[in-house]
Motif scaffolding. Structure first.
Motif, PDB file in Angstrom:
ATOM      1  N   SER A  16       0.828  -1.220   0.000  1.00  0.00           N
ATOM      2  CA  SER A  16       0.000   0.000   0.000  1.00  0.00           C
ATOM      3  C   SER A  16       0.852   1.255   0.000  1.00  0.00           C
ATOM      4  N   LEU A  17       1.949   1.225   0.727  1.00  0.00           N
ATOM      5  CA  LEU A  17       2.825   2.391   0.782  1.00  0.00           C
ATOM      6  C   LEU A  17       3.463   2.659  -0.570  1.00  0.00           C
ATOM      7  N   LEU A  18       3.878   1.624  -1.251  1.00  0.00           N
ATOM      8  CA  LEU A  18       4.514   1.797  -2.559  1.00  0.00           C
ATOM      9  C   LEU A  18       3.536   2.347  -3.594  1.00  0.00           C
ATOM     10  N   GLU A  19       2.258   2.070  -3.412  1.00  0.00           N
ATOM     11  CA  GLU A  19       1.260   2.590  -4.345  1.00  0.00           C
ATOM     12  C   GLU A  19       1.151   4.114  -4.297  1.00  0.00           C
ATOM     13  N   LEU A  35       9.333   8.044   1.899  1.00  0.00           N
ATOM     14  CA  LEU A  35       8.368   7.243   2.647  1.00  0.00           C
ATOM     15  C   LEU A  35       9.131   6.174   3.411  1.00  0.00           C
ATOM     16  N   ILE A  36       8.835   6.065   4.699  1.00  0.00           N
ATOM     17  CA  ILE A  36       9.486   5.081   5.552  1.00  0.00           C
ATOM     18  C   ILE A  36       8.414   4.205   6.189  1.00  0.00           C
ATOM     19  N   ASN A  69       9.883  -6.069  -2.137  1.00  0.00           N
ATOM     20  CA  ASN A  69       8.915  -5.356  -2.976  1.00  0.00           C
ATOM     21  C   ASN A  69       9.465  -4.030  -3.481  1.00  0.00           C
ATOM     22  N   VAL A  70      10.200  -3.316  -2.632  1.00  0.00           N
ATOM     23  CA  VAL A  70      10.734  -2.016  -3.070  1.00  0.00           C
ATOM     24  C   VAL A  70      11.823  -2.205  -4.118  1.00  0.00           C
ATOM     25  N   LEU A  71      12.572  -3.286  -4.033  1.00  0.00           N
ATOM     26  CA  LEU A  71      13.597  -3.568  -5.048  1.00  0.00           C
ATOM     27  C   LEU A  71      12.971  -3.853  -6.406  1.00  0.00           C
ATOM     28  N   ASN A  72      11.771  -4.403  -6.385  1.00  0.00           N
ATOM     29  CA  ASN A  72      11.066  -4.723  -7.625  1.00  0.00           C
ATOM     30  C   ASN A  72      10.142  -3.606  -8.093  1.00  0.00           C
ATOM     31  N   SER A  73      10.203  -2.472  -7.406  1.00  0.00           N
ATOM     32  CA  SER A  73       9.360  -1.336  -7.779  1.00  0.00           C
ATOM     33  C   SER A  73      10.200  -0.278  -8.491  1.00  0.00           C
ATOM     34  N   PRO A  74       9.569   0.684  -9.157  1.00  0.00           N
ATOM     35  CA  PRO A  74      10.314   1.737  -9.830  1.00  0.00           C
ATOM     36  C   PRO A  74      10.732   2.877  -8.898  1.00  0.00           C
ATOM     37  N   TYR A  75      10.419   2.754  -7.598  1.00  0.00           N
ATOM     38  CA  TYR A  75      10.644   3.856  -6.673  1.00  0.00           C
ATOM     39  C   TYR A  75      11.916   3.683  -5.851  1.00  0.00           C
TER      40      TYR A  75
END
Length: 248
Positions: free
Chosen positions: A59-62, A70-71, A86-92
């Motif tokens: 939800s945070l990554l969305e 964002l922490i 999940n963050v490694l696989n995200s564009p952020y």
């Protein structure tokens, strides 16, 4: 559920599904709110956000594009491991996740512009300490009489607690600690689960019915519950939530 039980339960969940409920088919037809979208309405691009009880961070990554940084913190090691993957696989690149107790937030005083907390315990004093002046705290919590007919069938859960007790406690704590504006909202809507498997997924990945499935009698009770609550729209129960928005 005490702190140790909470950590053990959600470590187990994190290892099996990372708190990803996307495969579960469930719907409501009444108006609710989108918690994290409500949070984004308060965010500026220059803000730093803390998310307490972040789980797998989905939800945070969305909403990662809504803030500078964002922490997310969570008590469960497994959840944080999932969030970091999940963050490694995200564009952020502006999101980070840490294993941390919400009663001892390891950040300086007045560090965050906005703090969010969805379905997780929090310390009012710690929220007040790390939130900047004029900052905003959002929390959404599960009410005691959520899934009332399920708890009634199984005879356990928070059914024996007074509904609204947690909401009132948090409201009083936030006012007493000095938040200048504290508002509460709530909803109680019908919720429909498409299949028996969807309902079993819910019960085995949340503590709604404590220790669900350890006793074979649970599945007999579940079968009876489904027969009694099956509708054309699905297996019906209720979703009851409250939200608090507090400005410092």
């Amino acid at each position: 559920m005490n702190e140790l039980d909470y950590e053990k339960f959600y470590d187990k969940v994190g290892k099996t599904n990372g708190w990803d409920f996307s495969q579960m088919k469930c719907k409501t037809e009444e108006e609710t709110w989108d918690f994290y979208q409500d949070v984004t309405k308060e965010l500026k691009k220059s803000d730093v956000l803390l998310d307490i009880g972040t789980g797998g961070g989905e939800s945070l990554l969305e909403i990662a594009s809504s803030a500078m940084m964002l922490i997310g913190i969570d008590l469960s090691h497994s959840m944080v491991d999932t969030a970091q993957k999940n963050v490694l696989n995200s564009p952020y690149e502006n999101a980070a996740f840490f294993q941390m107790n919400a009663d001892n937030i390891q950040f300086p005083n007045q560090f965050f512009n906005v703090i969010s907390c969805r379905h997780s315990p929090f310390s009012t004093s710690e929220v007040a300490r790390v939130l900047k002046e004029n900052g905003t705290f959002f929390t959404q919590q599960v009410s005691e009489h959520d899934k009332y007919n399920l708890m009634e069938k199984f005879g356990r859960g928070t059914i024996h607690k007074k509904d609204g007790e947690l909401k009132n406690r948090y409201l009083n704590e936030l006012k007493e600690i000095g938040f200048s504006e504290v508002k509460a909202y709530e909803y109680n809507v019908a919720e429909y689960y498409e299949t028996e498997d969807d309902l079993i997924f819910l019960l085995t990945h949340t503590p709604i019915i404590p220790n669900f499935g350890k006793d074979k009698e649970d599945f007999k009770l579940l079968k009876q519950f489904i027969e009694e609550n099956q509708t054309k729209k699905g297996i019906v129960t209720n979703s009851k939530r409250f939200k608090i928005v507090a400005r410092k």
